[in-house]
Write an enzyme that holds these catalytic residues in place. Structure first.
Site, PDB file in Angstrom:
ATOM      1  N   SER A  42       0.800  -1.225   0.000  1.00 18.91           N
ATOM      2  CA  SER A  42       0.000   0.000   0.000  1.00 18.91           C
ATOM      3  C   SER A  42       0.832   1.274   0.000  1.00 18.91           C
ATOM      4  O   SER A  42       0.362   2.324  -0.438  1.00 18.91           O
ATOM      5  CB  SER A  42      -0.938   0.006   1.206  1.00 18.91           C
ATOM      6  OG  SER A  42      -0.218  -0.231   2.398  1.00 18.91           O
ATOM      7  N   HIS A  63      -0.909   5.605   6.913  1.00 19.59           N
ATOM      8  CA  HIS A  63      -0.365   5.604   5.563  1.00 19.59           C
ATOM      9  C   HIS A  63      -0.037   7.031   5.134  1.00 19.59           C
ATOM     10  O   HIS A  63      -0.630   7.984   5.645  1.00 19.59           O
ATOM     11  CB  HIS A  63      -1.364   4.993   4.569  1.00 19.59           C
ATOM     12  CG  HIS A  63      -1.425   3.506   4.620  1.00 19.59           C
ATOM     13  ND1 HIS A  63      -2.169   2.822   5.571  1.00 19.59           N
ATOM     14  CD2 HIS A  63      -0.838   2.544   3.863  1.00 19.59           C
ATOM     15  CE1 HIS A  63      -2.033   1.519   5.383  1.00 19.59           C
ATOM     16  NE2 HIS A  63      -1.227   1.316   4.355  1.00 19.59           N
TER      17      HIS A  63
END
Length: 269
Positions: free
Chosen positions: A44, A251
């Protein structure tokens, strides 16, 4: 005398024009020589989860137009670009499902992988929802996995890349530290937990860097550009817990991709 000066002046103009055209030709030849085939692999952090602007065709892989591989390709116009990085990918997912575009003509490969193998998501879930002691215990388990099992997993994926793309330059990128210690966060995790999570990120990066070096790959450390932009910094390039979109938690934001990952990759590519 005047005629000789005119002739000399004309000759210099002609020579200048020739050199200019030659230089332009050389520049064009250099551009052609620099044309390359680029493949972006990984999890990711490469697909761009957290940066938004996802390609609907990528489904659950959540490949973002703001991810560093897409930004690099847009800026450098490689002769071909394949983007197979996928949210949630582990080393086995990379070898099983992402290496299709690699070939003997591949010139450049980028990769982030290892965090999911080490249990990144479960570590953060435990630390956010459970006690400090449970958090520290889960981190210790993750570090033990990094010692015992992850090196072999990384060897497998690195060897598989080299087998399919023997001439490629491979750039392996690491992960940022999540927290600015003694920062401006109120509540949430304890400072001891934040420190342990940062230390675990360093531990993971060191293991990845060692395996990358052993395979002759470049390791790109993203900790320096993210320093000052961690969670609790007041200028974070990382999402904290995002209850509306839990998958984006921890993230990089779009700024983290463009300001953190992209410059580091560009300096190696």
């Amino acid at each position: 005398m005047k005629l000789s000066r005119i002739a000399a002046f004309s000759s210099s103009l002609l020579l200048g024009a020739v050199l200019t055209l030659t230089g332009a030709g050389q520049a064009q030849a250099t551009d052609t020589a620099l044309a390359l085939d680029y493949v972006a692999l990984g999890d990711s952090y490469s697909s761009g989860v957290g940066a938004g602007s996802y390609d609907s065709g990528s489904g659950n892989c959540k490949r973002s137009s703001r991810a560093f591989p897409k930004l690099w390709a847009a800026a450098h116009s490689p002769s071909s670009f394949a983007f197979t990085a996928c949210s949630g990918a582990r080393t086995g997912d990379v070898t099983a499902g992402q290496l299709g575009p690699l070939s003997s003509s591949t010139d450049l490969v980028s990769l982030t992988v290892g965090g999911n193998d080490a249990g990144f998501s479960d570590v953060m879930t435990t630390c956010v929802l459970q006690s400090e002691s449970s958090c520290l215990s889960r981190i210790a388990t993750a570090r033990a996995y990094v010692d015992s099992t992850l090196p072999g997993k990384l060897n497998q994926v690195y060897s598989a890349i080299r087998a399919k793309a023997p001439a490629a330059q491979v750039v392996v990128l690491g992960y940022p530290r999540f927290y600015k210690l003694s920062g401006n966060c109120v509540g949430g995790l304890s400072e001891k937990e934040r420190s342990a999570i940062n230390a675990a990120a360093d531990y993971l990066n060191a293991a990845i860097a060692k395996r990358a070096a052993d395979h002759g790959y470049d390791f790109a450390d993203v900790v320096p550009p993210f320093t000052g932009h961690e969670i609790c910094s007041g200028s974070a390039w990382l999402h904290s817990v995002n209850w509306l979109n839990i998958g984006e938690s921890y993230h990089p934001t779009a700024a983290g991709q463009s300001g953190g990952y992209l410059p580091v990759f560009t300096s190696r590519a």
